[in-house]
Design a protein around this motif. Structure first.
Motif, PDB file in Angstrom:
ATOM      1  N   ARG A  80       0.818  -1.221   0.000  1.00 51.43           N
ATOM      2  CA  ARG A  80       0.000   0.000   0.000  1.00 51.43           C
ATOM      3  C   ARG A  80       0.847   1.265   0.000  1.00 51.43           C
ATOM      4  O   ARG A  80       0.348   2.350  -0.297  1.00 51.43           O
ATOM      5  N   THR A  81       2.127   1.152   0.350  1.00 48.08           N
ATOM      6  CA  THR A  81       2.998   2.331   0.416  1.00 48.08           C
ATOM      7  C   THR A  81       3.923   2.442  -0.796  1.00 48.08           C
ATOM      8  O   THR A  81       4.795   3.312  -0.829  1.00 48.08           O
ATOM      9  N   ASP A  83       5.559   3.421  -4.250  1.00 46.22           N
ATOM     10  CA  ASP A  83       5.525   4.633  -5.063  1.00 46.22           C
ATOM     11  C   ASP A  83       6.323   4.406  -6.345  1.00 46.22           C
ATOM     12  O   ASP A  83       6.810   3.302  -6.607  1.00 46.22           O
ATOM     13  N   TYR A 116      -3.008  -1.587  -9.018  1.00 43.89           N
ATOM     14  CA  TYR A 116      -3.038  -0.378  -8.191  1.00 43.89           C
ATOM     15  C   TYR A 116      -4.167   0.562  -8.616  1.00 43.89           C
ATOM     16  O   TYR A 116      -4.799   1.215  -7.771  1.00 43.89           O
ATOM     17  N   GLU A 120      -7.157   1.846  -6.172  1.00 39.37           N
ATOM     18  CA  GLU A 120      -7.531   3.258  -6.017  1.00 39.37           C
ATOM     19  C   GLU A 120      -9.014   3.456  -6.323  1.00 39.37           C
ATOM     20  O   GLU A 120      -9.727   4.158  -5.582  1.00 39.37           O
ATOM     21  N   LEU A 125      -7.095   2.148  -1.673  1.00 36.46           N
ATOM     22  CA  LEU A 125      -6.088   3.197  -1.558  1.00 36.46           C
ATOM     23  C   LEU A 125      -6.797   4.520  -1.807  1.00 36.46           C
ATOM     24  O   LEU A 125      -7.755   4.578  -2.579  1.00 36.46           O
ATOM     25  N   ARG A 126      -6.310   5.597  -1.186  1.00 40.71           N
ATOM     26  CA  ARG A 126      -6.936   6.901  -1.386  1.00 40.71           C
ATOM     27  C   ARG A 126      -5.884   7.911  -1.800  1.00 40.71           C
ATOM     28  O   ARG A 126      -4.931   8.193  -1.061  1.00 40.71           O
ATOM     29  N   ARG A 128      -3.438   7.809  -3.898  1.00 38.09           N
ATOM     30  CA  ARG A 128      -2.049   7.368  -4.068  1.00 38.09           C
ATOM     31  C   ARG A 128      -1.715   7.116  -5.537  1.00 38.09           C
ATOM     32  O   ARG A 128      -0.549   7.109  -5.917  1.00 38.09           O
ATOM     33  N   VAL A 129      -2.733   6.903  -6.358  1.00 38.91           N
ATOM     34  CA  VAL A 129      -2.526   6.624  -7.783  1.00 38.91           C
ATOM     35  C   VAL A 129      -3.197   7.740  -8.577  1.00 38.91           C
ATOM     36  O   VAL A 129      -4.387   8.015  -8.397  1.00 38.91           O
ATOM     37  N   PHE A 146       1.201  12.646  -7.031  1.00 40.77           N
ATOM     38  CA  PHE A 146       0.781  11.344  -6.514  1.00 40.77           C
ATOM     39  C   PHE A 146       1.993  10.430  -6.369  1.00 40.77           C
ATOM     40  O   PHE A 146       2.916  10.477  -7.194  1.00 40.77           O
ATOM     41  N   PRO A 147       2.009   9.558  -5.350  1.00 45.59           N
ATOM     42  CA  PRO A 147       3.121   8.603  -5.212  1.00 45.59           C
ATOM     43  C   PRO A 147       3.288   7.712  -6.442  1.00 45.59           C
ATOM     44  O   PRO A 147       4.402   7.420  -6.857  1.00 45.59           O
TER      45      PRO A 147
END
Length: 463
Positions: A80-81, A83, A116, A120, A125-126, A128-129, A146-147
């Motif tokens: 989830r983290t 990038d 991913y 999203e 995920l919120r 992040r994509v 965005f990451p």
């Protein structure tokens, strides 16, 4: 099941007891780690099959691509983290350490990005994509990077409509396919391909698929759309053979429109023979092993699911066959190139021998005008299809076309002979076993049966 395999990630498939909305959904891949089911990845794979309608075999390919990435994440960081920087590390690992091809690396990046993007869009995920246009974002976030970045790609549909989709900007440039000269199989290589194919499990089906590409020029998807109900009856087939004319089958071709496939009678004969024997065996097996199985109309079926083969399965069958036959830099699609070469050679021979004249020649308008006058047409343009028909009929009688038809017939008869020999070889093995049993030689009978079983199972990993 060993812990090592579980630690690498284990993919298992659902069986017929898996139901969603009261429907059975077998063969959906599920990803397992030592601590249990990977719910996020497995939910994505399930939704691909149930909601998006892709085949379970394609979802399995996605699972096989996503699994090594998630395994790479484990012990380094939570998925989830992730990038762009981490995705670049993954990309370079594939390129520098595993030394994978550029095309394969890009397919991996596309699959990971699709996962991913789904996470999203389903709010796992919120923000992040970056799969948002500027007007879809809160004002406070419109200038925040965005990451995981994304770029929008546009394409034009059949009726001029423009469609947009999101892709990853991290793909490597320069496809290896552009630098490799694809090889068109020679006649000798094609014979070798059929020799390899017919000895595979469900070899009649596999050899026949190659023939449809080679003799008809059909693409994978077009071959898989051909149905039993489109085959001629006995009387129509007899007429085709007597008149030496092709059987016309309409399928959806490239561009989404239904267009004809011209199939010579000898290939139709082989196809109908396959339907009666090997395909019937696949259907019988599926009826016995799959609850509420319903036979589809399509001809080329998977032995595992009883449904029409997926295009990826045809590709896999082709890769195995071409590899074992030693034919490099070629695939099933290149058999269409062989068809094109034969067709063009016949046309060139016919034109240069003066047997036909092309529809763009200067005499065309004169003929059309005279015909229009006699038939009362205001414009000769509407008669051009009739002229094309006459030219095509004349082309069919040219010696070069007749020679190619004869060569095609010889090829199909040779392949049918090989199929029959392969069938009879299995019966001979059974006869040997029966003879041993009759005279009380049980051990020898068991040896003969084991040999036959080994031969039948030698390709058991195929579709």
């Amino acid at each position: 099941m060993t812990y090592t395999k579980m630690n690498d990630g284990l993919i298992i498939c659902t069986d017929t007891t898996c139901t969603v909305s009261k429907h059975s959904w077998p063969d959906i891949p599920t990803l397992l780690w030592p601590e249990g089911i990977d719910e996020d990845a497995s939910d994505w794979l399930r939704e691909l099959v149930v909601d998006s309608g892709i085949l379970a075999s394609s979802a399995m390919e996605y699972a096989k691509t996503l699994r090594p990435f998630l395994r790479f994440c484990r012990g380094k960081r939570d998925w989830r983290t992730v990038d762009d920087d981490f995705l670049i590390i993954w990309r370079e690992y594939l390129l520098r350490t595993l030394k994978l091809s550029i095309d394969r690396i890009n397919r991996s990046l596309d699959t990971v990005f699709s996962f991913y993007r789904w996470a999203e869009e389903t709010k796992r995920l919120r923000f992040r994509v970056g799969v948002y246009t500027i007007d879809q974002l809160p004002v406070a976030m419109q200038q925040i990077p965005f990451p995981i970045t994304a770029k929008q790609k546009f394409s034009k549909g059949q009726h001029g409509r423009v469609f947009g989709t999101w892709t990853t900007p991290l793909r490597l440039s320069g496809s290896e396919q552009n630098s490799v000269v694809r090889h068109t199989p020679t006649e000798t290589e094609i014979r070798k391909l059929h020799e390899v194919a017919v000895n595979q499990l469900y070899g009649e089906r596999n050899s026949l698929i190659l023939s449809w590409a080679e003799e008809v020029g059909a693409r994978r998807a077009e071959i898989l759309r051909v149905c039993k109900s489109q085959m001629p009856d006995a009387e129509s087939l007899a007429d085709l053979i007597e008149m030496d004319e092709p059987w016309i089958i309409y399928v959806e071709r490239k561009g989404g429109k239904k267009k004809p496939l011209n199939v010579q009678p000898d290939l139709i004969l082989r196809t109908m023979d396959f339907i009666e024997y090997e395909r019937a065996q696949i259907v019988t097996h599926c009826r016995q092993s799959i609850q509420k199985y319903k036979e589809p109309d399509e001809i080329f079926l998977s032995s595992k699911t009883g449904t029409v083969l997926h295009r990826d399965s045809v590709t896999s069958i082709g890769l195995r066959t071409f590899s074992k036959a030693g034919v490099k830099n070629a695939n099933v699609h290149r058999l269409r190139a062989r068809f094109a070469v034969r067709t063009i050679e016949s046309l060139v021979d016919a034109l240069f021998s003066g047997e036909v004249v092309g529809p763009q020649s200067s005499w065309v308008e004169t003929i059309l005008i005279k015909a229009a006058e006699q038939m009362g047409h205001s414009s000769p343009r509407s008669l051009r299809p009739y002229l094309n028909y006459v030219l095509n009929r004349r082309l069919q009688t040219s010696p070069s076309i007749k020679a190619e038809k004869l060569a095609s017939r010889v090829r199909q008869l040779h392949l049918q002979e090989r199929t029959l020999v392969h069938r009879l070889a299995q019966y001979r093995e059974l006869e040997v076993a029966v003879a041993h049993l009759t005279i009380g030689q049980g051990n020898d009978a068991a040896t003969a049966l084991r040999k036959l079983a080994d031969e039948l199972c030698s390709g058991s990993t195929q579709s």
